[in-house]
Enzyme design. Sequence first.
Site, short mmCIF file in Angstrom:
data_model
loop_
_atom_site.label_atom_id
_atom_site.label_comp_id
_atom_site.label_asym_id
_atom_site.label_seq_id
_atom_site.Cartn_x
_atom_site.Cartn_y
_atom_site.Cartn_z
N LYS A 218 38.29 -14.85 21.52
CA LYS A 218 37.94 -14.26 20.22
C LYS A 218 36.58 -14.84 19.83
O LYS A 218 36.49 -15.97 19.37
CB LYS A 218 38.97 -14.61 19.15
CG LYS A 218 38.73 -13.82 17.87
CD LYS A 218 39.13 -14.54 16.60
CE LYS A 218 38.06 -15.41 16.02
NZ LYS A 218 36.79 -14.78 15.65
N GLU A 296 36.32 -28.83 19.79
CA GLU A 296 35.06 -29.47 19.42
C GLU A 296 34.79 -29.10 17.98
O GLU A 296 34.51 -27.94 17.67
CB GLU A 296 33.92 -29.03 20.32
CG GLU A 296 32.73 -29.97 20.17
CD GLU A 296 31.41 -29.37 20.56
OE1 GLU A 296 31.17 -29.20 21.76
OE2 GLU A 296 30.61 -29.06 19.65
N CYS A 330 26.24 -28.40 16.31
CA CYS A 330 27.21 -29.46 15.95
C CYS A 330 26.63 -30.84 16.22
O CYS A 330 27.13 -31.83 15.68
CB CYS A 330 28.48 -29.33 16.78
SG CYS A 330 29.12 -27.68 16.84
N GLU A 426 28.75 -32.26 6.85
CA GLU A 426 27.93 -31.66 7.91
C GLU A 426 27.00 -30.63 7.28
O GLU A 426 27.46 -29.72 6.59
CB GLU A 426 28.85 -31.00 8.94
CG GLU A 426 28.09 -30.48 10.13
CD GLU A 426 29.00 -29.94 11.23
OE1 GLU A 426 30.09 -29.44 10.90
OE2 GLU A 426 28.61 -30.02 12.40
P1 ADP Z 1 31.94 -21.19 10.45
O1 ADP Z 1 32.31 -21.47 9.03
O2 ADP Z 1 30.70 -21.84 10.88
O3 ADP Z 1 31.98 -19.73 10.79
P2 ADP Z 1 34.54 -21.54 11.54
O4 ADP Z 1 35.24 -22.73 12.05
O5 ADP Z 1 35.07 -20.93 10.29
O6 ADP Z 1 33.03 -21.93 11.36
O7 ADP Z 1 34.49 -20.41 12.66
C1 ADP Z 1 34.50 -20.67 14.05
C2 ADP Z 1 35.37 -19.63 14.72
O8 ADP Z 1 36.68 -19.73 14.17
C3 ADP Z 1 34.93 -18.19 14.50
O9 ADP Z 1 35.22 -17.46 15.68
C4 ADP Z 1 35.83 -17.73 13.37
O10 ADP Z 1 36.06 -16.35 13.33
C5 ADP Z 1 37.11 -18.45 13.73
N1 ADP Z 1 38.05 -18.63 12.62
C6 ADP Z 1 37.78 -18.81 11.31
N2 ADP Z 1 38.93 -18.97 10.62
C7 ADP Z 1 39.96 -18.87 11.51
C8 ADP Z 1 41.38 -18.95 11.43
N3 ADP Z 1 41.99 -19.17 10.27
N4 ADP Z 1 42.09 -18.80 12.56
C9 ADP Z 1 41.48 -18.60 13.74
N5 ADP Z 1 40.15 -18.52 13.89
C10 ADP Z 1 39.38 -18.64 12.79
#
Ligand code: ADP
Length: 523
Positions: A218, A296, A330, A426
């Site tokens: 995903k 990570e 990161c 961060e």
């Molecule tokens: P950012 O805020 O920088 O986008 P995230 O950790 O929210 O960082 O996003 C990293 C990845 O995690 C993206 O692919 C995002 O779609 C996914 N993501 C965000 N929220 C969820 C969730 N609740 N469950 C699974 N994947 C998620």
Amino acid sequence: MLKVLGPCVHSNKLTVYSQKVFHSPPFNLQTHQQNRTYKQMDSFKWLLNKAYVNGKWISAENGKTFEVTNPATGEVLGSVPDMNGSDTESAIKTAYVAFQSWKERTAKERSEIMLRWTNLCNVHKEDLAKLITMENGKPLKDSMAELSYGVGFLELYAEEAKRVYGDIIPTNAKSRRLLVLKQPIGVCGMITPWNFPHAMITRKAAAAIAAGCSVVIKPAEDTPLSALALCQLAEEAGLPAGVLNVVTVSRDNAPDVGRTLCESPLVQHISFTGSSAVGKCLLSQSASTVKKTAMELGGNAPFLVFESADLEAAVKGVIACKFRCSGQTCVSANRIYVQEGIYDKFVARFAEEMDNELRTGDGLQPGTTQGPLINQRAVQKIDSFVQDAIQHGARLVRGGSKGQGNFYYPTLLSEVTSQMMCAREEIFGPIAGVLRFKTEDEAVIMANDTQWGLAGYLFSRDLSQIWRVTERLEAGIVGVNEGVVPCPEVPLGGWKESGLGREGGRYGIEEFLELKYVCMGGL
Ligand code: ADP
């Protein structure tokens, strides 16, 4: 060439760095909207609003889509299927079937396909880089660097596939032999971020596929196109249907899809790169099926400059470490600690070097070093950090203001303290906050005073000090007199709340292998 650094402040007095350039927009939107869609690229004419599952280009079951935009211009690049948990379950089943035959292939066969994949990525390197710049915004030079890094993982794991050695353990009885087999773990779920749309996929997927696993990925909602481009090239390279699957998912559906991957009994491994909050949520969801995970997560990297350092090397190092991809990595320096004897000189040289080196604009424009932030949410967050720091007594040396759209000017703050938000959290953006320290002990204590432990950096020419500080830093990655250290050959990952497991190098493939102890008796 545009030279845009925004307002600059000397001695707490706002002056304009360059009236002319500051009032120019970062680039001309009109001229940049021509000839810009990925559909016009020769390599990627096939990107027709579909996801890639079981070797087929498909829509979401319910037909929904979401738009992908260029963060530099706001231009809509295209739409992709908005898949949900049900679409993901189908992809997992497909991957499970494909795993049964992929794991039976010899390492050499897997390696050959992966080398073809590597070569195809190299052939299409320029278009892949443009695609990264369009959906992520980073300058083309940074996208090319990401490509080299990302394709490096494909090449490395094509080779590592052939080196998954087991063990024969000296026996404890003459009639038996003790062996260890290493076997692929199974279907792997991968959730990737937008800051390295290509490399964060190859770093995970190449290791898993080389090990004999199949994957369901995903990608981040902001940057799904680079993931789909990789699928087309994998297919051309001969990767069997179902081994590599990409489900494209909007932010709204991400929790549903994440939960489906984490809770599926057919998925054996979850690999995630992203925020600590989401990582913790995925970890708890994975507990229900006792899945192996690699995470990570966030960083809060300290960057220590000692009086013994080569000041010029430290300034160049901090520019590269802090402003690469506009600070959206990161491992970017988050807290820059400088010893008091060289503090003022360091800040002055840092500011000069920002003026010399940093150019804000559209990433496709030659000469741009600073692209936009990924979205407005990021811009608001960065601005709130700057306002917080100024309110609490930091001095604004460069930048400190929003540009057009998603742009934020590279910002230098001095007299930052540990209590300010930009030192506690961060940043993930182009703010450099410089703190002051007196002694080595004080620097190490401050550097480790965080729940994160991904990367740390130190600049010093005192060999004993280098060893002492390197060993005391609580971080999975340490750069000594170097500002940019990741490469495909090494283990990358964090201590403390920055994560679990390692990606990269020979360590990365271990994540996707299970050990099997075999006791052969009756001999
Ligand atoms: P950012 O805020 O920088 O986008 P995230 O950790 O929210 O960082 O996003 C990293 C990845 O995690 C993206 O692919 C995002 O779609 C996914 N993501 C965000 N929220 C969820 C969730 N609740 N469950 C699974 N994947 C998620």
